[in-house]
Design a protein around this motif. Structure first.
Motif, short mmCIF file in Angstrom:
data_model
loop_
_atom_site.label_atom_id
_atom_site.label_comp_id
_atom_site.label_asym_id
_atom_site.label_seq_id
_atom_site.Cartn_x
_atom_site.Cartn_y
_atom_site.Cartn_z
N THR A 79 32.11 -23.34 31.04
CA THR A 79 33.48 -24.12 31.14
C THR A 79 34.02 -23.97 29.90
O THR A 79 33.65 -23.20 28.81
CB THR A 79 32.75 -25.53 31.18
N ASP A 80 35.46 -24.33 29.77
CA ASP A 80 36.28 -24.14 28.63
C ASP A 80 35.68 -24.83 27.23
O ASP A 80 34.98 -25.60 27.29
CB ASP A 80 37.51 -25.07 28.93
N ALA A 81 35.87 -24.17 26.36
CA ALA A 81 35.51 -24.51 24.77
C ALA A 81 36.53 -24.67 24.13
O ALA A 81 36.29 -24.85 22.75
CB ALA A 81 34.60 -23.19 24.18
N ASP A 109 33.24 -17.79 33.89
CA ASP A 109 33.00 -18.78 35.02
C ASP A 109 32.62 -18.44 36.23
O ASP A 109 32.33 -19.02 36.97
CB ASP A 109 34.47 -19.46 35.27
N GLN A 163 31.17 -20.86 24.72
CA GLN A 163 31.40 -20.55 25.95
C GLN A 163 30.39 -19.26 26.31
O GLN A 163 31.31 -18.21 26.45
CB GLN A 163 32.60 -20.29 26.24
N GLN A 174 32.94 -12.98 26.85
CA GLN A 174 32.26 -14.21 26.30
C GLN A 174 31.08 -13.44 25.52
O GLN A 174 30.48 -12.40 25.75
CB GLN A 174 31.78 -14.85 27.48
#
Length: 342
Positions: free
Chosen positions: A26-28, A224, A220, A182
């Motif tokens: 998920t977004d950081a 995703d 993160q 990531q």
């Protein structure tokens, strides 16, 4: 990592936990994210990094009793931030979760602790080093540590002594986890000698062995489209070691990474595709408990098998973690962690 360690999905806020391990993608927004070319500072980096969303201190150990019976041990403290803001007392945004386990050939004992930061119930200090949640503790100077934990059916009190250097994974501690980039900061102390006593329902057991402590933090660490991982920490009879992981993707492919560690602590990193991990057999819950692990660049082709196939962590977000044996081109022992399995 463990990515492993990445098990900190267990520490994400409730909304993210509902997504399982996919919540790590998920977004950081608002949090600091790892950057290439990290500059570690010790002892400060043994402590918390509150501007990052997730972090853990993660120890596993392969133990043996005087009669030759193998045991596995886990001690983990996870930190997760609800928000990038700071605060004091009950307004502090840090959440803490502790996991402890002892695995025998026949039983797997598990305990979990939950805490809110800012009120003294859990935390980490860098100098002197102490990580604690309630009465569980890991403390010392990283050359020597004492570790304690207990659950309804077990307890342990262990002493650890480092016999080699810290190990930095990926590019000098910058560990890439996906094709999209990531990443986490990731280092280990895989050279601990460990001894102490396990308190089990059948009585106290004196044990000795080796332990592996992982440190990792990010905001993160997964993409995703990644849903979980299979993480191996293997110690071979000749003194070499290997950390390797396989990150599962929704398209059926995997992202892999590995670190080869010589007996004196020299490292060789391997990027995506160099390591292959193939399930060979599953337990009754359809979780892989025997693997073929290959790293052709080092001539490695081994079978990794669980000592106890039912080492399921019955925690807030469940996962599998337990000791393993290694046979094939290299003999040895190690630990296996698997997430993303229902």
């Amino acid at each position: 990592m463990n990515v492993k360690v990445l098990i900190v999905a267990l520490c994400l806020p409730v909304a993210a936990m509902a997504q399982g391990f996919a919540g790590l993608g998920t977004d950081a927004e608002g949090f600091t994210v790892p950057q290439p070319d990290p500059q570690f500072e010790f002892p400060a980096d043994h402590g918390p990094h509150n501007d990052y969303r997730i972090e853990w201190w993660y120890l596993t150990a392969n133990l043996e009793a005087a009669d030759g019976t193998p045991y596995g041990l886990q001690w983990t403290l996870f930190r997760s931030a609800l928000a990038p803001e700071t605060g004091e007392g009950w307004t502090a945004p840090q959440l803490w979760m502790g996991h402890a386990a002892v695995t025998t050939p026949a039983q797997h004992y598990v305990a979990e602790r939950l805490a809110r930061g800012g009120i003294g119930q859990a935390g980490v200090t860098a100098d002197p080093f102490e990580a604690w949640i309630d009465d569980w503790a890991l403390q010392g100077d990283w050359d020597t540590l004492r570790m304690t934990a207990s659950g309804a059916d077990f307890a342990y009190d262990m002493a650890l002594t480092a016999q080699g250097p810290l190990i930095f994974h990926g590019d000098r501690g910058y560990s890439v986890k996906s094709a999209a980039g990531q990443a986490s900061y990731y280092y280990s102390q895989p050279f601990f000698a460990i001894e102490g006593a396990l308190r089990l329902p059948e009585g106290d057991v004196a044990v000795t062995g080796n332990a592996w402590l992982d440190r990792e933090w990010s905001s993160q660490p997964l993409a995703d489209n990644q849903t979980g991982w299979d993480w191996f920490s293997l110690s071979f009879d000749d003194g070499a070691k290997m950390m390797g992981f396989r990150l599962q993707q929704t398209d059926g492919n995997n992202f892999t990474s590995a670190t080869w560690i010589t007996p004196d602590g020299q490292t060789t990193p391997y990027t995506d595709g160099a390591l292959t991990a193939t399930p060979l057999a599953t337990n009754d819950a359809d979780v892989p408990v025997r693997w073929r692990v290959e790293l052709p660049a080092k001539g490695l082709d081994v079978t990794v098998a669980a000592i106890n196939e039912n080492a399921w962590m019955t925690t807030s977000v469940p996962y599998w973690e337990g000791p393993v044996t290694v046979t094939g081109t290299h003999g040895g022992i190690g630990y296996l962690e698997m997430t993303g399995y229902e």
